[in-house]
Design an enzyme around this catalytic site. Structure first.
Site: not given
Length: 466
Positions: A178, A244, A338, A348, A359
């Site tokens: 990513q 991430h 979210e 949070y 997963y």
């Protein structure tokens, strides 16, 4: 006769007393039965559980068979001895009904036109830029041009006549997983200082290991070249993982720069630890200095740039045009994406609380709420994989005034959120199946811009007179 009457009366009183002290328990609903018998293996929310590949079928008859007889060799218990036929039937109905929540995002056809009609208004997509791979970030320059960062590592300036020019001088990025070149933002006083900010996956070699992290470079744009490069933020620790990273950039009305960083795949250590930069929203001065009023600026071991924590992978960030608050969205695992309003020093919750499951289908936590941890404004089950986000401003989109727009990577559409009183009260799926929608931003010209990837385009949303 008297003895019989007294005995009958005593028996009646005894039975009534037993009923009052030990009543027959009320029948449980299908959802209550799911929570009691199924959630420990499949997660708290049945809406997250159903988002899966169904090995033994998902028709009601298949589900009834699975619940009744189980698959003991595969770890699925037999429930026919605990739940009766009616309860199993109702539980199957609950799962079938929950499947519709997933199916609503499965758009069957590709668009045949660039015109899209929504509940609020009709728009058409005008192509601003093409020939891109993954246009991650959008930023607007004076005079009508814009900057586009491509995850492949390139930065482009797109002029108002749609001419695309590649800039030189960008950072060295790790384009793996990513990672790559991520967001781009310009300084609020760009007209005076020409400062550009780029977030990216930085890389370094440590022995035999190639490590990476989320970093932010500031540079000055001179012609077609980025100059005077300076790395003003580097999330620690570096990691072997390639996912991430976050990462969005946004200036608030006081010219503080906010940076989102994902948990880098290390949920057990990073998000809840103030000694790690990962799984956080950071606040900086425009040159990378730490604001004196940051919540942990005086803590002995905490990372002083941290503004909020307990995040998983925030990939959208927007400034509320009225309140000036920073809003973010973040990816959950399987479910539990979210939208949050970022508050100073707030936790949070990830991974202590979560509305999704892992997963592999196993629960991450049995908690979706806990004292001292923030609740999201909304969450998505199933996961839509949210990306960029922006508030609709100006007068060009009267049917969408003050709405929050969120891109969906997984289901390839734009999510329109109606916001009233600081709450999301309604949602609509628009621009269905246009491609993996990576970013959405509001231009100073009053138009909304969206980018899609593989192949990469940037579109302007042009309202159509109705």
């Amino acid at each position: 006769m008297l003895k019989y009457t007294i005995g009958a009366a005593f028996l009646a009183v005894f039975c009534l007393s037993s009923f009052l002290t030990d009543p027959t328990p009320a029948a449980k609903t299908a959802r209550e039965n799911y929570e009691q018998y199924c959630s420990s293996c499949h997660g708290e929310k049945v809406e997250a559980f159903v988002d899966r590949n169904w090995k033994h079928g998902k028709a009601k008859s298949d589900l009834t068979k699975s619940i009744s007889g189980g698959y003991p060799d595969l770890g699925m218990p037999t429930w026919s001895g605990i739940l009766n036929a009616k309860e199993i039937d109702e539980l199957s109905d609950l799962i079938v009904e929950s499947l519709k929540n997933v199916d609503q995002y499965k758009f069957a056809t590709k668009p045949t036109s660039n015109v899209f009609t929504t509940e609020g208004l009709t728009v058409k997509l005008d192509t601003v830029a093409s020939g891109l791979k993954s246009p991650w970030g959008l930023a607007f320059l004076p005079g009508g041009s814009m900057l586009v960062s491509d995850r492949s590592g390139e930065v482009y300036r797109v002029d108002k006549n749609n001419t695309k020019t590649k800039l030189t001088g960008g950072p060295t990025v790790l384009v793996e997983g990513q990672g790559g070149l991520l967001d781009v933002e310009v300084h609020p006083d760009f007209a005076k200082n020409q400062l550009v900010y780029l977030s990216y996956s930085a890389v370094k070699q440590e022995g035999a290991d190639k490590l990476s992290t989320t970093a932010v470079m500031r540079a000055k744009l001179v012609g077609d070249q980025l100059t005077e490069q300076k790395v003003i933020f580097e999330a620690l620790p570096y990691s072997k993982t390639r996912h991430h990273y976050g990462s969005r950039l946004k200036f608030d009305k006081q010219n503080y720069l906010y940076v989102t960083v994902g948990d880098r795949g290390n949920e057990k250590q990073n998000p809840q630890s103030l000694e790690s930069d990962c799984g956080k929203v950071h606040r900086l001065h425009d040159d990378g200095r730490i604001p004196a009023d940051n919540p942990f600026s005086n803590a002995s071991k905490a990372r002083t740039s941290v503004y909020s924590y307990g995040h998983r992978n925030p990939q959208g960030m927007a400034l509320h045009p009225t309140t000036g608050a920073i809003w973010t969205n973040e990816h959950g695992p399987r479910g539990g994406d979210e939208v949050n309003i970022i508050k100073k020093s707030a936790n949070y919750g990830w991974p202590v609380i979560c509305y999704g499951i892992n997963y592999d289908g196993k629960p991450i936590t049995n908690l979706s709420a806990k004292e001292g941890m923030e609740q999201p404004l909304t969450y998505w089950l199933p996961s839509i994989a949210p990306s960029g986000m922006a508030f609709v401003e100006g007068s060009k989109y009267p049917g969408w005034k003050d709405n929050l727009m969120v891109g969906s990577l997984r289901f390839q559409y734009l999510n329109r959120c109606v916001v009233e009183g600081g709450k999301i009260v309604k949602q609509e799926n628009i621009l269905k199946n246009i491609g993996r929608l990576r970013n959405v931003d509001m231009g100073p010209d009053g138009y909304l811009y969206v980018s899609v990837e593989d192949p990469g385009y940037v579109f302007r949303l042009q309202p159509v007179n109705q």
